[in-house]
Write a protein that holds these residues in place. Sequence first.
Motif, PDB file in Angstrom:
ATOM      1  N   SER A 164       0.829  -1.200   0.000  1.00  0.00           N
ATOM      2  CA  SER A 164       0.000   0.000   0.000  1.00  0.00           C
ATOM      3  C   SER A 164       0.871   1.260   0.000  1.00  0.00           C
ATOM      4  O   SER A 164       0.577   2.234  -0.706  1.00  0.00           O
ATOM      5  N   LEU A 165       1.942   1.241   0.772  1.00  0.00           N
ATOM      6  CA  LEU A 165       2.845   2.387   0.807  1.00  0.00           C
ATOM      7  C   LEU A 165       3.513   2.613  -0.547  1.00  0.00           C
ATOM      8  O   LEU A 165       3.637   3.750  -1.011  1.00  0.00           O
ATOM      9  N   ASP A 197       2.302   1.768  -3.460  1.00  0.00           N
ATOM     10  CA  ASP A 197       1.263   2.324  -4.345  1.00  0.00           C
ATOM     11  C   ASP A 197       1.085   3.818  -4.103  1.00  0.00           C
ATOM     12  O   ASP A 197       0.966   4.601  -5.054  1.00  0.00           O
ATOM     13  N   GLN A 198       1.059   4.219  -2.843  1.00  0.00           N
ATOM     14  CA  GLN A 198       0.904   5.638  -2.520  1.00  0.00           C
ATOM     15  C   GLN A 198       2.105   6.454  -2.996  1.00  0.00           C
ATOM     16  O   GLN A 198       1.950   7.578  -3.460  1.00  0.00           O
ATOM     17  N   LEU A 199       3.289   5.878  -2.899  1.00  0.00           N
ATOM     18  CA  LEU A 199       4.486   6.545  -3.399  1.00  0.00           C
ATOM     19  C   LEU A 199       4.399   6.702  -4.917  1.00  0.00           C
ATOM     20  O   LEU A 199       4.668   7.777  -5.458  1.00  0.00           O
ATOM     21  N   GLU A 200       4.002   5.641  -5.589  1.00  0.00           N
ATOM     22  CA  GLU A 200       3.889   5.677  -7.049  1.00  0.00           C
ATOM     23  C   GLU A 200       2.881   6.731  -7.506  1.00  0.00           C
ATOM     24  O   GLU A 200       3.104   7.432  -8.487  1.00  0.00           O
ATOM     25  N   HIS A 201       1.779   6.872  -6.764  1.00  0.00           N
ATOM     26  CA  HIS A 201       0.737   7.836  -7.133  1.00  0.00           C
ATOM     27  C   HIS A 201       0.977   9.218  -6.546  1.00  0.00           C
ATOM     28  O   HIS A 201       0.082  10.065  -6.580  1.00  0.00           O
ATOM     29  N   ARG A 202       2.158   9.432  -6.002  1.00  0.00           N
ATOM     30  CA  ARG A 202       2.582  10.726  -5.456  1.00  0.00           C
ATOM     31  C   ARG A 202       1.761  11.181  -4.245  1.00  0.00           C
ATOM     32  O   ARG A 202       1.681  12.364  -3.948  1.00  0.00           O
ATOM     33  N   ASP A 203       1.146  10.238  -3.554  1.00  0.00           N
ATOM     34  CA  ASP A 203       0.453  10.557  -2.313  1.00  0.00           C
ATOM     35  C   ASP A 203       1.435  10.645  -1.149  1.00  0.00           C
ATOM     36  O   ASP A 203       1.132  11.258  -0.125  1.00  0.00           O
ATOM     37  N   LEU A 204       2.587   9.986  -1.288  1.00  0.00           N
ATOM     38  CA  LEU A 204       3.664  10.033  -0.310  1.00  0.00           C
ATOM     39  C   LEU A 204       4.960  10.376  -1.038  1.00  0.00           C
ATOM     40  O   LEU A 204       5.109  10.057  -2.218  1.00  0.00           O
ATOM     41  N   ASP A 205       5.873  10.994  -0.323  1.00  0.00           N
ATOM     42  CA  ASP A 205       7.155  11.372  -0.921  1.00  0.00           C
ATOM     43  C   ASP A 205       8.269  10.389  -0.606  1.00  0.00           C
ATOM     44  O   ASP A 205       9.146  10.150  -1.430  1.00  0.00           O
ATOM     45  N   ILE A 242       8.998   6.600   1.772  1.00  0.00           N
ATOM     46  CA  ILE A 242       8.443   5.542   2.619  1.00  0.00           C
ATOM     47  C   ILE A 242       9.573   4.666   3.153  1.00  0.00           C
ATOM     48  O   ILE A 242      10.662   4.625   2.582  1.00  0.00           O
TER      49      ILE A 242
END
Length: 170
Positions: free
Chosen positions: A5-6, A8-16, A18
């Motif tokens: 999940s982390l 995926d969030q990194l890939e979608h730029r939701d996180l910078d 992880i």
Amino acid sequence: GASHSLVDQLEHRDLDVIVAADSGERADWMEVLPLLTEPFVGAAPKGALDLSGDLAAQLAPLPLVQYTKRHYMGRLIDQHLGQHDVQLTHRFELDSYHAILALVSRGVGWTILTPLALQRAIRFAPSLDIFPLPYAPLSRTISVMARKDVLGGMPQDIAGHLKDLLQDTI
């Protein structure tokens, strides 16, 4: 959060940035900085196994209380067991180390986990025997991951600080 999940969030730029289990899969946009590699171990109720005997034979009839295959770690364990033709007839899947180790410490079965996972639920350690996997070794790597060329030297700085912290605390 769960590593997949982390990522995926990194890939979608939701996180910078992880810190997550490294699946080994690489995309061109990723920067991956390994922090530590740890082995998987087995855990069984204290005294339930003869640790000097054939562990694989002793574990075969016991239920495996497994980390869920919805997460990377559970899939990694399941894949490893399959590669070594380990046939387990009765399994439980949970997504909480506390729940898994509570069941194992009560004699419901055995589990496969990492030392860091055991550390998260350390209160159960006195009622467990921890042993090397009786199959081929398995390990996982925890890494800092970030989008390549976005944050300058910050991911390397974070990895350096985390390595120092990990060295001091583990």
